[in-house]
Motif scaffolding. Structure first.
Motif, short mmCIF file in Angstrom:
data_model
loop_
_atom_site.label_atom_id
_atom_site.label_comp_id
_atom_site.label_asym_id
_atom_site.label_seq_id
_atom_site.Cartn_x
_atom_site.Cartn_y
_atom_site.Cartn_z
N UNK A 1 0.83 -1.20 0.00
CA UNK A 1 0.00 0.00 0.00
C UNK A 1 0.87 1.25 0.00
N UNK A 2 0.31 2.31 -0.55
CA UNK A 2 1.03 3.59 -0.63
C UNK A 2 0.12 4.70 -0.15
N UNK A 3 0.66 5.67 0.59
CA UNK A 3 -0.18 6.81 1.01
C UNK A 3 -0.60 7.63 -0.22
N UNK A 4 -1.83 8.07 -0.22
CA UNK A 4 -2.29 8.91 -1.33
C UNK A 4 -1.46 10.19 -1.42
N UNK A 5 -0.99 10.66 -0.25
CA UNK A 5 -0.18 11.88 -0.25
C UNK A 5 1.11 11.70 -1.05
N UNK A 6 1.54 10.45 -1.18
CA UNK A 6 2.79 10.16 -1.90
C UNK A 6 2.50 9.52 -3.25
N UNK A 7 1.33 9.83 -3.81
CA UNK A 7 0.94 9.18 -5.07
C UNK A 7 1.94 9.47 -6.19
N UNK A 8 2.65 10.61 -6.12
CA UNK A 8 3.58 10.96 -7.20
C UNK A 8 4.80 10.04 -7.24
N UNK A 9 5.03 9.31 -6.17
CA UNK A 9 6.12 8.33 -6.21
C UNK A 9 5.77 7.19 -7.15
N UNK A 10 4.48 6.91 -7.29
CA UNK A 10 4.01 5.84 -8.17
C UNK A 10 3.62 6.40 -9.53
N UNK A 11 2.99 7.56 -9.51
CA UNK A 11 2.56 8.21 -10.76
C UNK A 11 3.22 9.58 -10.86
N UNK A 12 4.51 9.62 -11.16
CA UNK A 12 5.27 10.89 -11.09
C UNK A 12 4.83 11.95 -12.09
N UNK A 13 4.14 11.53 -13.15
CA UNK A 13 3.78 12.49 -14.18
C UNK A 13 2.36 13.03 -14.01
N UNK A 14 1.67 12.60 -12.98
CA UNK A 14 0.31 13.10 -12.74
C UNK A 14 0.31 14.13 -11.63
N UNK A 15 -0.33 15.24 -11.88
CA UNK A 15 -0.50 16.27 -10.86
C UNK A 15 -1.99 16.39 -10.56
N UNK A 16 -2.38 15.86 -9.43
CA UNK A 16 -3.79 15.90 -9.03
C UNK A 16 -3.96 17.11 -8.12
N UNK A 17 -4.43 18.18 -8.70
CA UNK A 17 -4.55 19.45 -7.98
C UNK A 17 -5.85 19.45 -7.20
N UNK A 18 -5.80 20.01 -6.02
CA UNK A 18 -7.00 20.08 -5.20
C UNK A 18 -8.07 20.89 -5.88
N UNK A 19 -9.32 20.70 -5.46
CA UNK A 19 -10.42 21.45 -6.05
C UNK A 19 -10.26 22.94 -5.81
N UNK A 20 -10.77 23.74 -6.75
CA UNK A 20 -10.71 25.19 -6.62
C UNK A 20 -11.36 25.63 -5.31
N UNK A 21 -12.45 24.98 -4.97
CA UNK A 21 -13.15 25.26 -3.71
C UNK A 21 -13.78 23.96 -3.25
#
Length: 1662
Positions: free
Chosen positions: A1588-1608
């Motif tokens: 398992x991997x923390x969602x906060x560290x998702x870029x370690x698994x998917x380094x090219x994806x930037x999941x930006x938080x919602x505008x609001x």
């Protein structure tokens, strides 16, 4: 004569004499020739009766005396500096006009005109906003050249607390010239002893008086405050020499607060801090009676100064311009204070004392003298001569002691007169001070000082200035606070502050909304973003609970009635302008007074309790009270903001909400008036976003089009003088709660003058003051470093230039600050903002500081680099290695050294002139840097957007990956839109080029071909070389466009600078892709053409044989000399035909082994995949592949559950990928089949390229070699089968025997025509038109319709960018409200998109009007070309029809592919003449155009689309599908522009369930959203990674994806709405149990869902 003089005109001699003769005549007085002017021939005598006037720049009438018995004709000459300026003549007729009495002006009016202040005196008073405007004088240091410059110079210096402000001497242009001349002329002693003329200079006291008379109350107050900081005396009684009245300047002095330590606080080290008008101090007044040889003011300066350091508190005669005659300041009474510091070795007076100084003779200013006598402890009267009968000294009602100060050295001194006066006044010896010849100045001052000390220590007469009002009224003296606006403001303020007894209880009762409720709301807001306490609870349910809690807190806020204090406050700030400003100033002063008293008591108690270590709890409570006891106007505005924000949670029609809608406008008006707005609440560490945003919106509306702003902020450690720096720099005063430092952040507007708008390109400058970093009050909190980072990030992000205050010696603290600052700058660099910074080193006074600190600057840069590396590591942006990677910074120009603030020891130290000058230089540097900004200034709404997005991002733990900003989004969309245009232009240009190239290849070796090259290989090589050249030109054009685009100053292009390389890579990638594709197309076309050449030769030979046989038959039949019927001719023809075919040899054309060719291509493709791939391929024959639908099985995978992803999910994901690739390849195969050409290996290579590209794009699915080989075999097997059929059909269609048989009837018809010698012109023209031209023209139109259709579709907003496309398609889904559509969109995204695009095209062109326009355009173009080719062929006058037709074909060779077989058939057995053929051909051409228009018109758009060479829907699909990547969690498609991007993102993510995810334990559909999960402590397993991997560290698994938080928090409402509405449907479809939908999701409406779409995609609301 009347003349208006210039400002520089200072002295005029006016000569008047009789004019007898214009020639030079002798004067009877001197018998000499009269003086001649250089500019006139007339003569003038200096002995004539003349009046000389000394005048200023005003309109004057000059009376001229006529000499008795002289003639009545006069000449008037104006002279200046010895030069005749103007001459005019008059006669007796004009005498009445000329000799009018002068319009005399008072001294005040004259002076105000000289200073150009008259408009402020007579009309609107000088205001603070006018004084503080940013104008061109800020960046210039021009010397004073005229009187009118003096007020500006004085105010400029004073507002920056510069002690040189009173130096008002100016140098006129003439003086400058004369100085220059002296350098070049021989030295002369003439006039060496002449005294310089001081009459032309203006006394500083006159300037001060004039400015106070012309300023409003707020400027007067600010001037008095700054003068007090400079230790200048300030006006106590301001005279008006016109009205003969004076004014007590109580209001002007109200803002002066002084700290000092009297003798009784020496031991305790305590101090007193209070407003000087409240201080009960003895006042010692100094006045003058008659003339006095002693300089009273100079003696006072010595009295108040130590021997080591002399400071001029009062203006005296030996100061610069101090000896200039006073014109309007006589009667001015000034006051200053001596305040002890508590050091007996340094204090001149151990007790505080006020010193008043009346300028002028008291006999002329009895009111002022009387006032001083009744308010002072002592009055010292300076004199030279006393009149024993003088009543002014004896008739006064003296409350004060009278001291007489005389100068025995004066020739007017009379000891007898002194005795008589002393007797009348009952004075003792100690009350008389006489300066004798034996007494030097120092001894005399020491004696005077002792006398004053005795008075101060023994006097009981202590009256605060505030209590002097009654005495002033009794004496008829005006009081500045008596104005109605001031009194009304005071009344309103007193009504609020009078009720304050206990500060904490008052805040709880009167300001309840900003207390614990607001702090709880702040914690909830941050927790909604950070999700630190979610634990094992469902993330979305947890967020839903937080929202409910927030709503409950808002309800609790709304349950409070508005307090009486807030009602009064809102009513007061709603009053007219001046009254409102007075009210707010009174409020601030009253609240400061109350806070000061409260804090003073608490400090005293704290000190007592600290003596006993057992009082820990009490000390802690007192410490809490110290922190919470501050109360300022910002607390009332904060409460107003909370009242407003709470009201927004009420329904729109609720009366309370409607009644409060005007509050933001009130606050916006205050901002325009120069009052600060609290951006960050320093107590709650939060921004009330809705309140501040609406205030800024109203500010934008009020500012109208003049709304561009530049922002300057300051950062630094607490108590290092940041606020003082800003106040000194810009002359402002930030609202700082008394008793402690700034908390939070405040913004203030300063208007930019018109002359500077062109320099700065802005209308306002915004100054932001912030609380200090590393605050001791916050240091005890666990999140203090986080708080500092948040604040630094916000203000750096908002600013155009940030001042970093590094006034500290502690290296550890220095590093902490640098780390915070570097973090902020790094974050800004990553989000596209590029603020400038300026380091300010305080308390560095050495003139060689810059050179000596070279090593320190290098050390600072080294530390900055270290901090950058540390910050980059924390922010996961390790590519930034040095501070200069983050921003432009020069160690030499990026540092400013500022000396200490005070010149000496407070409280008597004036502000250091070096400090003011250094800050002024810093200000100039900042203004110049802002003027050089390449990017355009933000407007107020853009500033608001930055503030909102920055603050929302800092609420997250990971700022960089949480930042979203609509300005950045807008800039990115604009860049994508432009790039897409350039990209399409490039592709369209290459499509046109390839079309022409293919036409040339198709025509190669035929009549229309290029005769210069006969070898196909050489021709192909030439075309490929041309292609590379054109491709490079196209690539360069895009890159040049990109370069020019980023040179713009408008459109915030700097925000997307970091994407420049990605778009550049996209352009290069596009060129490579086009080069590969075009090379394949050209190669295939050339090889097919080679194959056709052999067939064409066979056909041509057969045709020649048939033609030869036919000709022989004709000759044979004609020799029979008998008329033969058509039946007989047919019989002969059939016989000939059979015989000829028997003679011809027809070799059967072999079909190609396409399967073998495709297999070779596949093996070559897999060769680099290793031996295992070759083994897998060898196990299956390609002919057996692709017969059944592809089905992926998981035989090689073991059954396991991996979090949300089970084995079943992996199989489904890979099957979905395979289906997508198969569909794309089938589409490519279909395109090739429609061309009806022969097979070529490049077709197989293209299919394999598609597979490889798609597999690479979807590498996160985790495919293996078995999957890849099986998929490629399936696709290649299916494609080979289709290509084999394609080859067989091509061979059959081009079989020579079949072709010859098909042309049998044509040969028969031509045979009969030739035999009967019929005219074939019309027939051949019809055949040429229908068989050759018509197919070619149809093909031409169809080739060019595709780009036209694409061009038209690209004008639609939905196809401008991928972001716009996603918004449009989601909006369309919402409007249709059909579950199946959503299901197709989610499950078969590409198929749904293609279908949707096709529907859009059909809808756009269904009316047929647009497509008809395109068809007509191309038909007209090509028919004109054909007509031109016919005319060109006619000019060559070839009698041969074959040559004529060949000439036509040559002209059209690069435009039309004319069938060569049909052309050869046309030429067989023709007997047509050229001219009639050409005529018939033109007629046929017109009919062809009409026919084709009708045929195109009959076909609907869908039919037309099937006939096009390039399918518009496919091109549009490629454009909007982009890289094809989908979110690894929810499958939402990537929206990044270009194909060369390295970072994938999407504007709106959706629930995990839409990615078919379910909870492994419950089997319920997962409803959580990626944008929430990446901020939580939840974990995931992809199914192709271990553990398992923390969602906060998702870029370690998917380094090219930037999941930006919602505008609001509402941005994802769209998918929440869809999930809630179709929960059961989706769960059935995905074989899962329904998701546990949070209750708040079910309340979301369709309107809210649409609004969330607009917010997420940054679409303006419509």
């Amino acid at each position: 004569m009347q003349k208006v003089m210039n400002d520089g005109d200072s002295f005029f001699d006016l000569y008047c004499e009789e004019e007898e003769d214009p020639q030079s005549t002798a004067c009877s007085a001197c018998k000499d020739d009269c003086q001649h002017s250089d500019k006139d021939d007339k003569a003038f005598c200096p002995h004539a009766k003349t009046k000389v006037y000394n005048i200023s720049c005003e309109l004057v009438s000059l009376p001229l005396d006529t000499p008795a018995g002289e003639v009545d004709n006069y000449t008037v000459i104006n002279c200046m500096d010895g030069e005749i300026v103007k001459m005019s003549s008059t006669n007796r007729e004009d005498e009445q006009n000329l000799l009018q009495p002068p319009q005399s002006k008072t001294d005040l009016e004259s002076l105000l005109e000289d200073l150009r202040l008259e408009k402020y005196y007579h009309r609107e008073r000088l205001s603070l906003s006018k004084i503080l405007e940013i104008d061109e004088n800020i960046i210039t240091d021009e010397a004073l050249t005229c009187k009118s410059d003096i007020p500006r110079y004085f105010l400029k210096k004073l507002m920056m607390v510069n002690v040189t402000a009173r130096k008002s001497k100016f140098t006129s242009v003439c003086e400058s010239k004369s100085d220059d001349e002296l350098g070049t002329m021989e030295f002369s002693f003439d006039g060496l002893l002449d005294s310089s003329n001081t009459d032309d200079m203006i006394n500083p006291l006159d300037i001060i008086t004039a400015l106070f008379l012309c300023s409003d109350g707020f400027v007067q107050q600010e001037m008095a405050l700054k003068m007090s900081m400079c230790q200048f005396s300030v006006p106590l009684l301001l005279p008006n020499c016109d009205t003969k009245q004076c004014t007590l300047m109580l209001w002007a002095m109200r803002d002066i607060v002084k700290k000092y330590r009297p003798q009784y606080l020496l031991e305790s080290k305590g101090f007193i801090e209070e407003r000087i008008v409240h201080s009960e101090l003895p006042m010692i007044s100094f006045v003058r009676l008659g003339e006095c040889s002693l300089s009273k003011s100079q003696i006072l300066n010595k009295l108040l100064s130590s021997s080591e350091q002399n400071h001029d508190a009062f203006v005296h005669r030996d100061m610069e311009c101090g000896d200039s005659p006073r014109k309007i300041s006589n009667g001015l009474t000034e006051i200053t204070w001596y305040l002890p510091c508590g050091n007996t070795n340094m204090d001149i007076f151990v007790e505080p004392v006020a010193i008043a100084n009346l300028h002028g003779d008291i006999s002329s200013f009895e009111a002022q003298y009387s006032f001083l006598c009744q308010t002072s402890a002592a009055v010292f009267v300076f004199f030279d001569h006393l009149d024993p009968e003088c009543e002014i000294l004896t008739n006064q009602n003296h409350k004060a002691q009278i001291f007489l100060v005389g100068n025995h050295q004066s020739k007017h001194f009379s000891l007898d007169a002194l005795k008589k006066i002393a007797m009348k006044l009952g004075l003792k010896k100690n009350n008389i001070l006489i300066k004798t010849k034996q007494t030097n100045d120092a001894d005399f001052v020491q004696c005077l000082r002792k006398t004053v000390s005795d008075v101060v220590e023994n006097s009981k007469m202590k009256m605060p200035i505030e209590q002097m009002v009654n005495i002033a009224h009794e004496l008829g003296i005006l009081v500045d606070e008596d104005s109605p606006e001031c009194q009304a403001g005071k009344k309103n303020a007193d009504a609020i502050t009078a009720e304050i007894e206990d500060m904490l209880k008052y805040k709880e009762a009167q300001l309840p909304l900003q207390g614990q409720i607001w702090k709880d709301l702040t914690c909830l807001e941050k927790e909604e973003f950070r999700l630190r306490k979610v634990g094992s609870e469902n993330t979305e349910q947890y967020k839903s609970n937080l929202q409910e809690q927030r709503e409950q807190l808002r309800k609790k806020q709304n349950s409070y009635d508005m307090s009486s204090a807030m009602s009064c406050f809102i009513n007061a700030i709603s009053s007219p302008g001046a009254e409102r400003r007075y009210f707010l100033k009174w409020m601030r002063m009253n609240l400061d007074n109350v806070s000061r008293i409260k804090l003073s008591g608490l400090r005293k108690l704290y000190k007592e309790k600290c003596k006993d270590s057992e009082n820990k709890e009490e000390i802690k409570e007192i410490d809490r009270q110290l922190s919470n006891s501050s109360l300022g106007t910002e607390h009332f505005f904060r409460e107003m903001g909370q009242i407003y924000e709470a009201s927004l949670s009420l329904p729109e029609t609720h009366p309370s909400r409607q009644q409060l809608q005007h509050l933001p406008k009130l606050c916006a008006q205050l901002l325009l008036d120069g009052f600060p707005l609290e951006l960050v609440d320093g107590d709650a560490s939060n921004i009330p976003l809705r309140w501040v945003s609406d205030v800024l919106s109203q500010l934008n509306d009020s500012a109208s089009s003049k709304n561009k702003i530049l922002v300057v902020t300051v950062l630094g450690v607490q108590s290092t003088g940041k606020s003082t720096l800003l106040n000194t720099m810009f002359g402002v005063q930030f609202a700082v709660s008394s008793g402690r430092c700034t908390r939070g952040a405040f913004m203030l507007l300063i208007k930019v003058n018109e002359d500077m708008k062109t320099v700065l390109n802005c209308d306002f400058m915004v100054i932001i003051d912030t609380e200090g970093l590393k605050s001791p009050e916050l240091a005890q909190l666990d999140n203090s470093h986080e708080h500092d980072n948040e604040l630094a990030t916000l203000v750096v992000g908002l600013s155009d230039i940030t001042i970093i205050n590094v006034a500290m010696e502690n290296s550890t603290e220095m590093k902490d600050i640098l780390q915070i600052v570097v973090h902020a700058f790094l974050r800004m660099k990553e989000v596209g903002k590029k603020p400038k910074c300026q380091f300010v080193h305080q308390n560095v006074s050495d003139v060689s500081a810059h050179e000596k600190n070279l090593r320190d600057r290098k050390l600072l840069l080294q530390q900055l680099n270290e901090m950058t590396q540390a910050a980059a590591k924390m922010e996961r942006k390790e590519k930034n290695k040095s501070f200069t990677d983050v921003m432009e910074y020069s160690a030499d120009t990026g540092n400013c050294y500022v000396p200490g603030l005070w010149n000496g020891n407070p409280p008597m130290a004036p502000v250091n002139a070096g400090y003011s000058e250094a800050v002024y230089e810093l200000k100039k540097n900042i203004i110049q840097q802002l003027g050089k900004c390449q990017s355009s200034a933000n407007n107020i709404l853009e500033f608001r957007e930055w503030m909102t997005s920055l603050w929302n991002a800092v609420k997250h733990e990971n700022f960089i990956f949480s930042f979203r900003n609509s300005l950045v989004a807008d800039a990115y969309i604009r860049l994508c839109t432009e790039f897409n245009k350039w990209e399409w232009e490039f592709k369209k240009e290459m499509y046109t080029w390839v079309t022409n190239a293919e036409t040339r290849i198709s025509n190669f070796g035929t009549v229309p071909a290029n005769p210069d090259i006969s070898d196909m290989t050489e021709f192909l090589s030439q075309l490929k070389s041309e292609a590379v050249t054109v491709l490079c030109q196209g690539e360069k054009k895009i890159l040049d466009n990109l370069k020019e685009y980023f040179k713009q100053t408008e459109g915030h292009v700097y925000l997307v600078e970091r994407y420049r390389e990605e778009f550049s890579n996209s352009a290069k990638s596009l060129r490579k892709e086009l080069e590969r594709s075009i090379s394949n197309q050209l190669t295939a076309a050339a090889d097919i053409r080679r194959g056709m050449t052999e067939l064409d030769q066979i056909k041509e030979n057969h045709t020649k044989e048939i033609e030869k046989a036919v000709c022989a038959l004709i000759e044979e039949c004609r020799t029979k000399k008998a008329q033969m019927t058509d039946r007989e001719l047919d019989k002969e023809f059939e016989k000939m035909w059979s015989q000829t075919l028997e003679k011809l040899s027809f070799s059967k054309q072999k079909t190609a082994d396409v399967f073998t060719s495709v297999s070779h291509c596949l093996r070559a493709n897999l060769s680099h995949k290793g031996s295992h791939a070759c083994e897998l391929m060898s196990t299956t024959n390609l002919r057996d592949c692709g017969l059944k639908p592809f089905k992926y099985t998981a035989e090689r995978l073991w059954e396991k559950f991996v979090g949300w992803f089970s084995l079943k999910d992996l199989v489904k994901a890979r099957q979905s990928l395979a289906d997508s690739i198969i569909a794309a390849c089938n589409n490519s195969v279909d395109e090739k089949l429609k061309r009806q050409t022969n097979y070529h290996d490049t077709y197989s290579q293209e299919i394999l390229h598609i597979i490889d590209e798609r597999l690479q794009t979807n590498s996160d699915v985790g495919t293996d070699i078995e999957f890849e080989v099986s998929l490629k075999q399936h696709i290649c097997g299916s494609a080979a089968r289709e290509f084999q059929k394609m080859n067989e059909e091509f061979i059959e269609a081009n079989d020579p025997y079949r072709r010859l048989v098909n042309n049998k009837e044509m040969f028969r018809s031509d045979f009969q025509d030739v035999f009967h010698k019929r005219d074939q012109c019309q027939k051949k023209a019809d055949e040429f038109t229908n068989n050759c031209l018509k197919p070619a023209v149809e093909n031409f139109v169809n080739r060019f319709l595709s780009p036209d259709i694409i061009d038209e579709m690209l004008t639609k907003e939905q196809f401008s960018t991928r972001i716009s496309f996603q918004y449009s398609i989601l909006l369309d889904l919402l409007s249709k409200r059909d579950f199946k559509n959503y299901l197709d969109y989610i499950n078969s995204y590409e198929d749904y998109v293609k279908s949707w695009i096709l529907d859009q095209i059909v809808e756009c062109f269904s009316d047929g009007v647009t497509i008809k326009r395109f068809v007509d355009k191309h038909l007209l173009s090509i028919i004109n070309n054909i007509d031109g080719a016919i005319k060109e062929a006619e000019t060559k006058k070839n009698g041969n029809l074959k040559t004529f037709v060949e000439d036509i074909c040559k002209e059209l060779g690069d435009k039309l592919v004319i069938s060569q077989k049909d052309l050869r058939d046309l030429m067989v057995l023709n007997n047509a003449d050229t001219e009639p053929f050409a005529h018939s051909l033109k007629v046929c051409l017109k009919e062809l155009g009409h026919t084709l228009r009708e045929e195109f018109k009959e076909n609907d758009i869908q039919t037309k689309l099937t006939q096009l060479h390039v399918k518009p829907q496919d091109e549009l699909f490629d454009r909007v599908i982009g890289c094809g990547k989908q979110c690894p969690f929810c499958n939402v498609p990537c929206e990044a522009g270009g194909k060369g991007h390295s970072e994938h993102f999407a504007s709106l993510h959706r629930s995990q369930g839409f990615g078919t995810c379910r909870w492994d334990r419950t089997g319920k559909l997962a409803h959580e959203i990626c944008t929430s999960l990446v901020n939580s402590d939840a974990r995931f397993n992809t199914g192709f990674t271990n553990g398992y991997h923390p969602f906060k560290s998702y870029m370690e698994i998917f380094p090219h994806w930037k999941i930006v938080t919602d505008v609001s928090l509402q941005a994802s409402d769209y998918w929440k709405y869809v999930m809630a509405k179709y929960n059961n449907d989706f769960s059935k479809e995905f074989d899962a149990k329904p998701a546990d939908i949070p209750e708040c999701w079910t309340k979301i409406t369709k309107i809210q869902a649409k609004a969330s779409l607009q917010e997420s995609f940054s679409i303006k609301h419509s």
